[in-house]
Scaffold this active site. Structure first.
Site, mmCIF file in Angstrom:
data_model
loop_
_atom_site.group_PDB
_atom_site.id
_atom_site.type_symbol
_atom_site.label_atom_id
_atom_site.label_comp_id
_atom_site.label_asym_id
_atom_site.label_seq_id
_atom_site.Cartn_x
_atom_site.Cartn_y
_atom_site.Cartn_z
ATOM 1 N N TYR A 1 0.848 80.843 -17.530
ATOM 2 C CA TYR A 1 1.201 82.253 -17.332
ATOM 3 C C TYR A 1 -0.048 83.102 -17.526
ATOM 4 O O TYR A 1 -0.799 82.904 -18.493
ATOM 5 C CB TYR A 1 2.279 82.696 -18.326
ATOM 6 C CG TYR A 1 2.683 84.151 -18.186
ATOM 7 C CD1 TYR A 1 2.256 85.101 -19.112
ATOM 8 C CD2 TYR A 1 3.469 84.570 -17.132
ATOM 9 C CE1 TYR A 1 2.621 86.435 -18.994
ATOM 10 C CE2 TYR A 1 3.836 85.911 -16.996
ATOM 11 C CZ TYR A 1 3.402 86.838 -17.931
ATOM 12 O OH TYR A 1 3.760 88.157 -17.800
ATOM 13 N N ASP B 1 -8.493 81.698 -18.870
ATOM 14 C CA ASP B 1 -7.671 82.827 -19.284
ATOM 15 C C ASP B 1 -7.476 82.722 -20.799
ATOM 16 O O ASP B 1 -6.619 81.974 -21.274
ATOM 17 C CB ASP B 1 -6.327 82.798 -18.555
ATOM 18 C CG ASP B 1 -5.437 83.939 -19.015
ATOM 19 O OD1 ASP B 1 -4.322 84.075 -18.460
ATOM 20 O OD2 ASP B 1 -5.838 84.682 -19.936
ATOM 21 N N LYS C 1 -4.893 91.002 -25.912
ATOM 22 C CA LYS C 1 -4.245 90.801 -27.218
ATOM 23 C C LYS C 1 -5.163 91.151 -28.410
ATOM 24 O O LYS C 1 -5.400 92.321 -28.688
ATOM 25 C CB LYS C 1 -3.709 89.373 -27.299
ATOM 26 C CG LYS C 1 -2.575 89.130 -26.264
ATOM 27 C CD LYS C 1 -1.984 87.755 -26.376
ATOM 28 C CE LYS C 1 -1.074 87.449 -25.209
ATOM 29 N NZ LYS C 1 0.262 88.042 -25.316
#
Ligand code: KE4
Length: 425
Positions: free
Chosen positions: A142, A237, A265
Site C-alpha cells: 500500500y 516507500d 508519518k
C-alpha cells in the site's frame, strides 16, 4: 448508549462512513469506531473517558507518544509566529537537513503533505526520467491512493475488500504490474516480459500494510540488481518505515540505496508531512529546476515542520532505537508465550519499532501466508483487547507500533490482558 456511539451517529450524518479515512471505520473488526478525545504518552482516552494503551499511534507518526510536551511546545511556538506563509521558511531547510543527516541518500528533498502525494510524485518523476510508463508494485503493498497504486493494494483497500479500486481507468491500471512480496523471481519474470517499459519498482522495504511482513534475505538485493540491469528506478516507500525501523530507515538496515525514497508519518511528528528524496540528478528534474510538475499549498507548512523537527531531534538520542526495539521484542515474545499457554496458533513479527500479529500456526512471509491467517479470530482478539483497554489496529492487515512512551509496565499489562483474551478465544 455511549457518547462514542452518539458521536458516530452524528458524524455519519455528514461525513462519509463517519470517518475521514476508511480503515478507522472498524469495518475490518466489526462494531463501531471509538471516538477519541485526548492522547497522552502511550495512552488514548475516548469520549466516554475510557483509557487505552495505544499501539496504533495515529498509524505510525507518534514514535514519541501522544502530546509529547516538547513537540507540543514546538508547535505552539511556531503557531504563534503564524500558521502558514506560502513562502519558503527556514524551518523547512532545517527539517530537510535533519532528514538528510539520517538518510544521506536523500541528497535533495521536496516536502508534501501526505505519503500519497509523495508516492504520486515519485511515480511521476520515475516515469518522466525514464520515459517509460509501467510500474511494478507488490500485492498487498500500500502506497496511499494514487490511481496507479490502487491495484491489488493493502491496508484500508484490502481491509475494505477493494484492493483494486473502481474509478481507476483500465488503461492506467494496465500500466501497473503486480509481483509477489519476498519473491524476486516474480519480479524477474515481469522484467523479462516488460523490462524496456518499466519505469520503476515501488516497494515497502518492510511490508506494513498486509500486517507486518519483514523482507526475506536477498529480496531487496534482487530488486536493486533487476532495476540496475533494466534501467528502472527502485523506489523505497519508507512512509511507514522511515525513522520507524531505524533512524536511517529500512535502507540503512538493509544497506540498499534506492533511487528514490518516499517518507511521511514520523517526519511530521503527528502533523501532515510527506516527502520525496533522492540524488540531486533525479530530484532536480522537479519544477522549478526541471520540468516534472509538482506543487502543494500546504507543502512545508512551518507548524507541521516544527512538529517533525522536534520529533527527529529526539530520535538522535543515543540508544533510542535499541530501547524501542527491546520494548517491541518484549511485547511480541510476551504475546507469543501467552498464546502458546492458551493453545492458540499465533505468531508475531518485529521490525524496529513496529510489529505484526497473525493467527497462524506457521511463520508469515508472503501475502498468501497473510491471507491464510484466521481473520475471524483476529476480530475476536481485537474486540477482546478493546474491552481490556488495549487499542491495536482495527484491521488484520495493519502493522502495530510502539512508542518511546510505552513503559515496561504497559507492555506487561498488555501481555496480561492478551492472556485473558486468548483464554476465551
Ligand atoms: P498517507 O497518504 O496516508 O499519508 O500515506 C500513504 C501511505 C504510503 N505508504 C505507506 C507505506 C503507508 O503505510 C501509507 C499510509 N498508511 C496507512 C496505514 N497503513 C495510513 C492509515 C490510513 O489510511 O488511514
Amino acid at each position: 448508549m455511549t457518547a462514542s456511539h452518539d458521536a458516530f451517529a452524528r458524524a455519519r450524518s455528514v461525513i462519509v462512513g463517519g470517518v475521514n479515512s476508511p480503515v478507522r471505520a472498524f469495518r475490518g473488526v466489526g462494531g463501531e469506531p471509538i471516538f477519541m478525545r485526548r492522547g497522552e504518552g502511550a495512552y488514548l482516552f475516548d469520549v466516554d473517558g475510557r483509557r487505552y494503551i495505544d499501539y496504533v499511534g495515529a498509524w505510525g507518526p507518534l514514535i514519541l507518544g501522544h502530546a509529547d510536551p516538547e513537540v507540543v511546545r514546538a508547535v505552539a511556538d511556531a503557531a504563534r509566529q503564524g500558521l502558514a506563509f506560502g513562502t519558503p521558511t527556514e524551518i523547512e531547510t532545517e527539517l530537510a537537513l535533519a532528514v538528510r543527516v539520517a538518510m544521506p541518500g536523500l541528497e535533495k528533498l521536496r516536502f508534501v503533505s501526505s505519503g500519497t502525494e509523495a508516492t504520486m510524485t515519485a511515480l511521476r518523476l520515475a516515469r518522466a526520467v525514464t520515459g517509460r510508463d509501467k510500474v511494478v508494485k507488490f500485492e498487498g503493498g500500500y502506497h496511499g491512493h494514487p490511481d496507479s497504486l490502487l491495484v491489488r493494494a493493502g491496508s484500508g483497500a484490502l481491509t475494505l475488500g477493494v484492493p483494486t479500486s473502481p474509478g481507476v481507468p483500465a488503461a492506467l491500471a494496465a500500466q501497473t504490474l503486480v509481483a509477489r512480496y519476498n519473491d524476486g523471481d516474480s519480479v524477474a519474470a515481469l522484467f523479462a516480459a516488460h523490462g524496456p517499459d518499466i519505469a520503476a519498482v515501488i516497494v515497502e522495504p518492510v511490508a506494513g500494510n498486509m500486517n507486518c511482513v519483514p523482507p526475506a534475505p536477498g529480496f531487496h538485493e534482487s530488486l536493486r540488481a533487476l532495476c540496475d540491469r533494466h534501467g528502472a528506478l527502485l523506489i523505497f516507500d519508507e512512509v511507514m518505515t522511515g525513522f520507524r525501523v531505524a533512524r536511517g530507515g529500512a535502507q540503512a538496515l538493509l544497506g540498499i540505496r534506492p533511487d528514490l525514497t518516499t517518507l511521511g508519518k514520523i517526519i511530521g511528528g503527528g502533523l501532515p508531512v510527506g516527502a520525496i528524496g533522492g540524488p540531486a540528478a533525479l530530484m532536480d528534474q522537479l519544477v522549478p529546476e526541471g520540468r516534472v510538475f509538482q506543487a502543494g499549498t500546504n507543502s512545508g507548512n512551518p507548524v507541521a515542520m516544527s512538529a517533525g523537527l522536534a520529533t527527529l531531534r529526539r530520535l538522535e538520542t543515543p540508544g533510542f532505537y535499541e530501547a524501542l526495539g527491546e520494548r517491541v521484542r518484549d511485547l511480541a515474545l510476551g504475546l507469543q508465550a501467552a498464546a502458546q499457554r492458551a493453545g492458540v496458533p499465533f505468531t508475531t513479527t518485529t521490525a524496529g519499532g513496529m510489529f505484526g500479529l497473525f493467527f497462524s500456526a506457521r511463520p508469515v512471509q508472503t501475502y498468501e501466508d497473510v491471507m491464510a491467517c484466521d481473520v475471524e479470530r483476529f476480530r475476536r482478539f481485537f474486540q477482546g483487547l478493546l474491552t481490556e483497554g488495549i487499542y491495536i489496529a482495527p484491521s488484520a492487515f495493519e502493522a502495530g507500533f510502539v512508542s518511546a512512551a510505552h513503559s515496561k509496565a504497559d507492555i506487561n499489562a498488555t501481555v496480561a490482558a492478551a492472556e485473558r483474551v486468548f483464554a476465551r478465544l
